[in-house]
Scaffold this motif. Structure first.
Motif, PDB file in Angstrom:
ATOM      1  N   GLY A 126      30.484  50.594  37.551  1.00  0.00           N
ATOM      2  CA  GLY A 126      30.719  52.001  37.834  1.00  0.00           C
ATOM      3  C   GLY A 126      30.406  52.405  39.258  1.00  0.00           C
ATOM      4  N   ASP A 127      29.452  51.713  39.902  1.00  0.00           N
ATOM      5  CA  ASP A 127      29.090  52.083  41.268  1.00  0.00           C
ATOM      6  C   ASP A 127      30.123  51.611  42.293  1.00  0.00           C
ATOM      7  OD1 ASP A 127      28.476  49.437  40.787  1.00  0.00           O
ATOM      8  OD2 ASP A 127      26.699  49.421  42.062  1.00  0.00           O
ATOM      9  N   TRP A 128      31.143  50.860  41.829  1.00  0.00           N
ATOM     10  CA  TRP A 128      32.216  50.451  42.730  1.00  0.00           C
ATOM     11  C   TRP A 128      33.264  51.542  42.920  1.00  0.00           C
ATOM     12  CZ3 TRP A 128      34.064  44.804  41.338  1.00  0.00           C
ATOM     13  CH2 TRP A 128      32.968  43.923  41.381  1.00  0.00           C
ATOM     14  N   ALA A 129      33.316  52.531  42.036  1.00  0.00           N
ATOM     15  CA  ALA A 129      34.430  53.463  41.962  1.00  0.00           C
ATOM     16  C   ALA A 129      34.765  54.095  43.303  1.00  0.00           C
ATOM     17  CB  ALA A 129      34.150  54.534  40.917  1.00  0.00           C
ATOM     18  N   ARG A 130      33.753  54.508  44.060  1.00  0.00           N
ATOM     19  CA  ARG A 130      33.990  55.227  45.319  1.00  0.00           C
ATOM     20  C   ARG A 130      33.936  54.314  46.535  1.00  0.00           C
ATOM     21  NH1 ARG A 130      36.170  59.726  43.114  1.00  0.00           N
ATOM     22  NH2 ARG A 130      34.829  60.562  41.486  1.00  0.00           N
ATOM     23  N   LYS A 131      33.851  53.022  46.319  1.00  0.00           N
ATOM     24  CA  LYS A 131      33.780  52.098  47.450  1.00  0.00           C
ATOM     25  C   LYS A 131      35.193  51.732  47.914  1.00  0.00           C
ATOM     26  CE  LYS A 131      29.345  49.872  46.445  1.00  0.00           C
ATOM     27  NZ  LYS A 131      28.659  48.581  46.207  1.00  0.00           N
ATOM     28  N   PRO A 132      35.454  51.783  49.230  1.00  0.00           N
ATOM     29  CA  PRO A 132      36.759  51.332  49.719  1.00  0.00           C
ATOM     30  C   PRO A 132      36.909  49.822  49.550  1.00  0.00           C
ATOM     31  CG  PRO A 132      35.306  51.844  51.551  1.00  0.00           C
ATOM     32  CD  PRO A 132      34.587  52.273  50.309  1.00  0.00           C
ATOM     33  N   ILE A 133      38.115  49.389  49.345  1.00  0.00           N
ATOM     34  CA  ILE A 133      38.385  47.977  49.109  1.00  0.00           C
ATOM     35  C   ILE A 133      37.851  47.113  50.252  1.00  0.00           C
ATOM     36  CG2 ILE A 133      40.208  46.247  48.794  1.00  0.00           C
ATOM     37  CD1 ILE A 133      39.773  48.151  46.403  1.00  0.00           C
ATOM     38  N   ARG A 134      37.937  47.597  51.491  1.00  0.00           N
ATOM     39  CA  ARG A 134      37.495  46.793  52.623  1.00  0.00           C
ATOM     40  C   ARG A 134      35.998  46.472  52.584  1.00  0.00           C
ATOM     41  NH1 ARG A 134      38.520  51.622  55.688  1.00  0.00           N
ATOM     42  NH2 ARG A 134      40.371  50.628  56.544  1.00  0.00           N
ATOM     43  N   SER A 135      35.237  47.253  51.809  1.00  0.00           N
ATOM     44  CA  SER A 135      33.796  47.023  51.739  1.00  0.00           C
ATOM     45  C   SER A 135      33.410  46.042  50.639  1.00  0.00           C
ATOM     46  CB  SER A 135      33.057  48.347  51.521  1.00  0.00           C
ATOM     47  OG  SER A 135      33.286  48.833  50.190  1.00  0.00           O
ATOM     48  N   LEU A 136      34.382  45.632  49.828  1.00  0.00           N
ATOM     49  CA  LEU A 136      34.098  44.745  48.702  1.00  0.00           C
ATOM     50  C   LEU A 136      34.256  43.287  49.105  1.00  0.00           C
ATOM     51  CD1 LEU A 136      36.049  46.599  45.849  1.00  0.00           C
ATOM     52  CD2 LEU A 136      33.646  46.876  46.502  1.00  0.00           C
ATOM     53  N   SER A 137      33.508  42.419  48.443  1.00  0.00           N
ATOM     54  CA  SER A 137      33.695  40.983  48.641  1.00  0.00           C
ATOM     55  C   SER A 137      35.046  40.569  48.059  1.00  0.00           C
ATOM     56  CB  SER A 137      32.581  40.193  47.954  1.00  0.00           C
ATOM     57  OG  SER A 137      32.704  40.306  46.539  1.00  0.00           O
ATOM     58  N   LYS A 138      35.467  39.342  48.377  1.00  0.00           N
ATOM     59  CA  LYS A 138      36.742  38.853  47.855  1.00  0.00           C
ATOM     60  C   LYS A 138      36.750  38.868  46.326  1.00  0.00           C
ATOM     61  CE  LYS A 138      39.890  34.903  47.917  1.00  0.00           C
ATOM     62  NZ  LYS A 138      40.173  33.549  48.470  1.00  0.00           N
ATOM     63  N   GLY A 139      35.654  38.411  45.730  1.00  0.00           N
ATOM     64  CA  GLY A 139      35.579  38.376  44.272  1.00  0.00           C
ATOM     65  C   GLY A 139      35.604  39.766  43.665  1.00  0.00           C
ATOM     66  N   MET A 140      34.902  40.719  44.299  1.00  0.00           N
ATOM     67  CA  MET A 140      34.893  42.098  43.816  1.00  0.00           C
ATOM     68  C   MET A 140      36.281  42.718  43.932  1.00  0.00           C
ATOM     69  SD  MET A 140      31.281  43.163  45.600  1.00  0.00           S
ATOM     70  CE  MET A 140      31.319  44.915  45.201  1.00  0.00           C
ATOM     71  N   ALA A 141      36.960  42.499  45.062  1.00  0.00           N
ATOM     72  CA  ALA A 141      38.301  43.044  45.254  1.00  0.00           C
ATOM     73  C   ALA A 141      39.277  42.451  44.242  1.00  0.00           C
ATOM     74  CB  ALA A 141      38.773  42.773  46.679  1.00  0.00           C
ATOM     75  N   GLN A 142      39.117  41.164  43.947  1.00  0.00           N
ATOM     76  CA  GLN A 142      40.005  40.539  42.972  1.00  0.00           C
ATOM     77  C   GLN A 142      39.756  41.104  41.577  1.00  0.00           C
ATOM     78  OE1 GLN A 142      40.827  36.474  43.731  1.00  0.00           O
ATOM     79  NE2 GLN A 142      41.160  35.960  41.584  1.00  0.00           N
ATOM     80  N   THR A 143      38.506  41.414  41.259  1.00  0.00           N
ATOM     81  CA  THR A 143      38.198  42.043  39.972  1.00  0.00           C
ATOM     82  C   THR A 143      38.849  43.413  39.877  1.00  0.00           C
ATOM     83  OG1 THR A 143      36.086  40.855  39.824  1.00  0.00           O
ATOM     84  CG2 THR A 143      36.338  42.817  38.455  1.00  0.00           C
ATOM     85  N   VAL A 144      38.811  44.183  40.966  1.00  0.00           N
ATOM     86  CA  VAL A 144      39.460  45.495  40.985  1.00  0.00           C
ATOM     87  C   VAL A 144      40.961  45.337  40.739  1.00  0.00           C
ATOM     88  CG1 VAL A 144      40.094  47.441  42.463  1.00  0.00           C
ATOM     89  CG2 VAL A 144      37.731  46.631  42.416  1.00  0.00           C
ATOM     90  N   GLN A 145      41.576  44.352  41.394  1.00  0.00           N
ATOM     91  CA  GLN A 145      43.012  44.158  41.195  1.00  0.00           C
ATOM     92  C   GLN A 145      43.317  43.730  39.764  1.00  0.00           C
ATOM     93  OE1 GLN A 145      44.918  42.161  44.389  1.00  0.00           O
ATOM     94  NE2 GLN A 145      46.933  42.165  43.430  1.00  0.00           N
ATOM     95  N   LEU A 146      42.436  42.947  39.183  1.00  0.00           N
ATOM     96  CA  LEU A 146      42.632  42.562  37.784  1.00  0.00           C
ATOM     97  C   LEU A 146      42.546  43.783  36.875  1.00  0.00           C
ATOM     98  CD1 LEU A 146      42.940  40.424  35.560  1.00  0.00           C
ATOM     99  CD2 LEU A 146      40.464  40.198  35.563  1.00  0.00           C
ATOM    100  N   LEU A 147      41.565  44.660  37.104  1.00  0.00           N
ATOM    101  CA  LEU A 147      41.456  45.869  36.291  1.00  0.00           C
ATOM    102  C   LEU A 147      42.693  46.744  36.463  1.00  0.00           C
ATOM    103  CD1 LEU A 147      37.683  46.782  36.782  1.00  0.00           C
ATOM    104  CD2 LEU A 147      38.749  45.553  34.890  1.00  0.00           C
ATOM    105  N   GLY A 148      43.243  46.768  37.690  1.00  0.00           N
ATOM    106  CA  GLY A 148      44.493  47.494  37.897  1.00  0.00           C
ATOM    107  C   GLY A 148      45.658  46.894  37.140  1.00  0.00           C
ATOM    108  N   THR A 149      45.597  45.584  36.913  1.00  0.00           N
ATOM    109  CA  THR A 149      46.625  44.901  36.126  1.00  0.00           C
ATOM    110  C   THR A 149      46.544  45.295  34.651  1.00  0.00           C
ATOM    111  OG1 THR A 149      46.535  43.026  37.653  1.00  0.00           O
ATOM    112  CG2 THR A 149      47.509  42.608  35.499  1.00  0.00           C
ATOM    113  N   LEU A 150      45.337  45.704  34.203  1.00  0.00           N
ATOM    114  CA  LEU A 150      45.109  45.991  32.786  1.00  0.00           C
ATOM    115  C   LEU A 150      45.114  47.475  32.457  1.00  0.00           C
ATOM    116  CD1 LEU A 150      42.046  43.597  32.243  1.00  0.00           C
ATOM    117  CD2 LEU A 150      44.474  43.060  31.971  1.00  0.00           C
TER     118      LEU A 150
END
Length: 312
Positions: A126-150
């Motif tokens: 939940g604490d990722w919600a307001r974080k810009p993608i550029r601030s996330l690690s590669k693994g975190m950004a990939q998790t966000v994209q996966l959630l967007g897929t679902l």
């Protein structure tokens, strides 16, 4: 839905790029509600096959259907697709990125934001919600994209090399997500060159090598193509009992390693006991999916898989 409850079917799919044939007559059927792995080394034709199945590119010949649609793009609102090439807007917040990906599949943005909060919260993110993608690690950004897929709650989820570049923690998180989606009734297809993931997750697999399907069936059927192996250590080194061990048995330290004879373990065990071999350990080991892959696809195709398998 396709024949016999298949969510996705392909019949003799061929894809030519100029004079190069990338896919040679691929046929497969993915049961609805299953986790199906497309397994093979890099360059085997996995991505091209997935893109044909989804209607992103057209086959040179052959037929395919997705969720009962002969024209796969008609099923697009019911499909979640994570391509091998990842891409999110760096300045977009995680919540907005997930909602935006849902909107591309017809989900209203307002509903997408609500579901994004639910998905992030459900996975302790939940604490990722307001974080810009550029601030996330590669693994975190990939998790966000996966959630967007679902986020639009697809009936079919297609993931192309989803574990690529992830550390062990994020790989485990992804495996949990895949299992949860299958338990919810979705059909999942994922391609991988990491055999360990397919062995842990998949009910059925297709092994692709050089653009051809070398095997399609259950993981157990693939492993069943090889006989179980016997590891034996005895107190006595010689005696009549040695005749019960196949001539091709290998000596590894103090152990013998050989295929279980077709007659089964009972005659072997009796010969060892009657011959006073002094059994110290006797273990029967089923071959792993990696061993089956080598036997089915050949050592050349497996050469690029072995290092990944050992590291997984």
């Amino acid at each position: 839905m396709g024949v016999s409850g298949s969510a996705v079917e392909a019949v003799d799919l061929v894809k030519d790029f100029g004079e190069t044939r990338a896919v040679h007559g691929v046929s497969l059927a993915v049961p609805a509600g299953s986790i199906f792995g497309l397994l093979g080394p890099n360059g085997a034709g996995k991505t091209t096959t997935l893109r044909m199945l989804l209607g992103i590119i057209d086959p040179s010949s052959g037929r395919r259907s997705v969720l009962g649609h002969e024209r796969p793009l008609e099923a697009a609102p019911l499909v979640g697709y994570l391509p091998e090439e990842r891409g999110l807007y760096p300045s977009m917040h995680a919540r907005e990125a997930i909602a935006f990906m849902g909107a591309l599949r017809g989900l209203p943005l307002k509903e997408g934001r609500t579901r994004a909060d639910e998905l992030l919260g459900a996975h302790g993110l939940g604490d990722w919600a307001r974080k810009p993608i550029r601030s996330l690690s590669k693994g975190m950004a990939q998790t966000v994209q996966l959630l967007g897929t679902l986020v639009h709650r697809p009936r079919l989820i297609v993931l192309d090399e989803p574990f690529s570049g992830l550390d062990a923690i994020n790989q485990g998180r992804l495996e949990q997500l895949i299992r949860a989606q299958a338990e919810g009734g979705a059909t999942i297809i994922f391609s991988t060159h990491v055999i360990a993931h397919a062995e842990r997750l998949c009910e059925r697999i297709a092994i692709i090598a050089k653009g051809r399907v070398a095997f399609e069936g259950s993981v157990n059927d693939a492993r069943g193509r090889l006989r179980p192996m016997v590891r034996l250590r005895t107190r006595e080194q010689d005696g009549g009992w040695r005749a019960a061990i196949p001539a091709e048995a290998q000596r590894q330290g103090e152990e013998w390693l050989f295929e279980l004879p077709e007659s089964g373990p009972e005659p072997l065990l009796k010969a060892l006991i009657d011959g006073d071999a002094g059994i110290e350990t006797l273990a029967i080991e089923r071959p792993g999916l990696h061993d089956a892959f080598v036997a089915i696809a050949g050592s050349e195709a497996a050469s690029s898989m072995g290092v990944v398998e050992q590291a997984a």
